[in-house]
Design a protein around this motif. Structure first.
Motif, PDB file in Angstrom:
ATOM      1  N   ARG A  88      73.714  26.899 141.884  1.00  0.00           N
ATOM      2  CA  ARG A  88      74.352  25.594 141.717  1.00  0.00           C
ATOM      3  C   ARG A  88      75.828  25.805 141.396  1.00  0.00           C
ATOM      4  NH1 ARG A  88      72.112  21.425 143.606  1.00  0.00           N
ATOM      5  NH2 ARG A  88      73.180  20.131 142.089  1.00  0.00           N
ATOM      6  N   SER A 129      81.435  14.566 147.763  1.00  0.00           N
ATOM      7  CA  SER A 129      81.199  13.995 149.090  1.00  0.00           C
ATOM      8  C   SER A 129      81.600  12.532 149.112  1.00  0.00           C
ATOM      9  CB  SER A 129      79.734  14.163 149.486  1.00  0.00           C
ATOM     10  OG  SER A 129      79.426  15.518 149.597  1.00  0.00           O
ATOM     11  N   SER A 130      81.353  11.798 148.009  1.00  0.00           N
ATOM     12  CA  SER A 130      81.721  10.367 148.026  1.00  0.00           C
ATOM     13  C   SER A 130      83.223  10.171 148.105  1.00  0.00           C
ATOM     14  CB  SER A 130      81.228   9.587 146.815  1.00  0.00           C
ATOM     15  OG  SER A 130      80.258  10.209 146.129  1.00  0.00           O
TER      16      SER A 130
HETATM   17  N1  COA Z   1      81.826  20.922 145.580  1.00  0.00           N
HETATM   18  C1  COA Z   1      81.999  19.659 145.958  1.00  0.00           C
HETATM   19  N2  COA Z   1      81.126  18.695 145.660  1.00  0.00           N
HETATM   20  C2  COA Z   1      80.044  19.042 144.973  1.00  0.00           C
HETATM   21  C3  COA Z   1      79.799  20.347 144.553  1.00  0.00           C
HETATM   22  C4  COA Z   1      80.754  21.321 144.888  1.00  0.00           C
HETATM   23  N3  COA Z   1      80.615  22.584 144.538  1.00  0.00           N
HETATM   24  N4  COA Z   1      78.640  20.364 143.876  1.00  0.00           N
HETATM   25  C5  COA Z   1      78.191  19.111 143.872  1.00  0.00           C
HETATM   26  N5  COA Z   1      79.043  18.311 144.529  1.00  0.00           N
HETATM   27  C6  COA Z   1      78.960  16.871 144.690  1.00  0.00           C
HETATM   28  C7  COA Z   1      78.065  16.463 145.778  1.00  0.00           C
HETATM   29  O1  COA Z   1      78.747  16.300 147.003  1.00  0.00           O
HETATM   30  C8  COA Z   1      77.584  15.140 145.278  1.00  0.00           C
HETATM   31  O2  COA Z   1      78.593  14.190 145.474  1.00  0.00           O
HETATM   32  P1  COA Z   1      78.224  12.707 145.830  1.00  0.00           P
HETATM   33  O3  COA Z   1      77.327  12.221 144.744  1.00  0.00           O
HETATM   34  O4  COA Z   1      79.569  12.113 145.850  1.00  0.00           O
HETATM   35  O5  COA Z   1      77.550  12.761 147.155  1.00  0.00           O
HETATM   36  C9  COA Z   1      77.475  15.311 143.793  1.00  0.00           C
HETATM   37  O6  COA Z   1      78.396  16.320 143.493  1.00  0.00           O
HETATM   38  C10 COA Z   1      76.110  15.718 143.343  1.00  0.00           C
HETATM   39  O7  COA Z   1      75.755  16.853 144.041  1.00  0.00           O
HETATM   40  P2  COA Z   1      74.419  17.594 143.822  1.00  0.00           P
HETATM   41  O8  COA Z   1      74.195  17.837 142.401  1.00  0.00           O
HETATM   42  O9  COA Z   1      74.367  18.771 144.741  1.00  0.00           O
HETATM   43  O10 COA Z   1      73.405  16.492 144.245  1.00  0.00           O
HETATM   44  P3  COA Z   1      72.851  16.183 145.607  1.00  0.00           P
HETATM   45  O11 COA Z   1      72.440  14.785 145.543  1.00  0.00           O
HETATM   46  O12 COA Z   1      73.737  16.541 146.729  1.00  0.00           O
HETATM   47  O13 COA Z   1      71.569  17.154 145.662  1.00  0.00           O
HETATM   48  C11 COA Z   1      69.400  17.899 144.980  1.00  0.00           C
HETATM   49  C12 COA Z   1      70.672  17.217 144.584  1.00  0.00           C
HETATM   50  C13 COA Z   1      68.902  17.414 146.338  1.00  0.00           C
HETATM   51  C14 COA Z   1      69.634  19.393 145.078  1.00  0.00           C
HETATM   52  C15 COA Z   1      68.368  17.599 143.859  1.00  0.00           C
HETATM   53  O14 COA Z   1      68.308  16.211 143.659  1.00  0.00           O
HETATM   54  C16 COA Z   1      66.994  18.104 144.180  1.00  0.00           C
HETATM   55  O15 COA Z   1      66.707  19.268 143.979  1.00  0.00           O
HETATM   56  N6  COA Z   1      66.118  17.209 144.666  1.00  0.00           N
HETATM   57  C17 COA Z   1      64.761  17.557 145.038  1.00  0.00           C
HETATM   58  C18 COA Z   1      63.742  16.923 144.080  1.00  0.00           C
HETATM   59  C19 COA Z   1      63.477  17.834 142.924  1.00  0.00           C
HETATM   60  O16 COA Z   1      63.151  18.996 143.062  1.00  0.00           O
HETATM   61  N7  COA Z   1      63.609  17.277 141.716  1.00  0.00           N
HETATM   62  C20 COA Z   1      63.359  18.022 140.493  1.00  0.00           C
HETATM   63  C21 COA Z   1      64.647  18.559 139.939  1.00  0.00           C
HETATM   64  S1  COA Z   1      65.141  17.589 138.568  1.00  0.00           S
END
Ligand code: COA
Length: 159
Positions: A88, A129-130
């Motif tokens: 992460r 991303s947003s």
């Molecule tokens: N650089 C730029 N942006 C980043 C970043 C980086 N290094 N890391 C995170 N971000 C941004 C993402 O683009 C996203 O932005 P947005 O909300 O504007 O689109 C935000 O930060 C959140 O990112 P992230 O934490 O990676 O969330 P995600 O929604 O893209 O993905 C999952 C999250 C899918 C990995 C997570 O929800 C998951 O594992 N889901 C599966 C269900 C599960 O297993 N749940 C149990 C775990 S609690």
């Protein structure tokens, strides 16, 4: 030892920040699986196929990358791919609370899977991303925030 890592996210779209974390992971692990969330419950700009394609096109310079869609629990997907490390990106202190909860939940679900935090380059610590989608929608220059294939896709989408 299983030398593989998983980088998961929605990637709507992949940004330079995501790419920086993937590049760092790929310097440590010979195999990196990029797990693209199928239906994260977010209002998406790009379809799953487009998000996967943009991740693929943005990572062609790296070896050992696999890009796959996933649904359900991330730890289950990691296990199915024989990956024991979830990577992460920790961009800022504000990421900590959410990441902490997610890492501990994942650990409780599957103690054999570790979460590893990497810090993306400082220049990208504010990128999300947003905010990229918003800049593109309002006609701004996204070249500092996203790799060229994404710039092109955003240009086509918003003109
Ligand atoms: N650089 C730029 N942006 C980043 C970043 C980086 N290094 N890391 C995170 N971000 C941004 C993402 O683009 C996203 O932005 P947005 O909300 O504007 O689109 C935000 O930060 C959140 O990112 P992230 O934490 O990676 O969330 P995600 O929604 O893209 O993905 C999952 C999250 C899918 C990995 C997570 O929800 C998951 O594992 N889901 C599966 C269900 C599960 O297993 N749940 C149990 C775990 S609690």
């Amino acid at each position: 030892m299983n030398r593989a890592a998983m980088c998961a996210g929605t990637f709507d779209p992949i940004t330079m920040g995501h790419l920086d974390v993937i590049e760092r992971a790929s310097r440590i692990f010979p195999r990196v699986v990029i797990a693209v969330a199928t239906n994260p419950g977010k209002n998406l700009l790009f379809s799953l196929e487009e998000r996967i394609e943009l991740v693929r096109e943005s990572t062609t310079h790296l070896n050992g990358i696999e890009v796959d869609a996933f649904d359900g629990l991330l730890v289950d997907f990691a296990e199915s791919k024989e990956v024991r490390v979830i990577v992460r990106g920790m961009r800022a202190f504000s990421d900590f609370e959410y990441e902490f909860q997610m890492a501990l939940t994942n650990r409780k679900l599957k103690p054999q899977i570790e979460t590893l935090f990497l810090m993306p380059k400082q220049d990208y610590s504010y990128v999300s991303s947003s905010n990229v989608r918003e800049v593109a929608r309002l006609g701004g220059d996204t070249s500092l925030f996203v790799p060229p294939p994404v710039q092109e896709a955003l240009r086509k989408r918003f003109g």
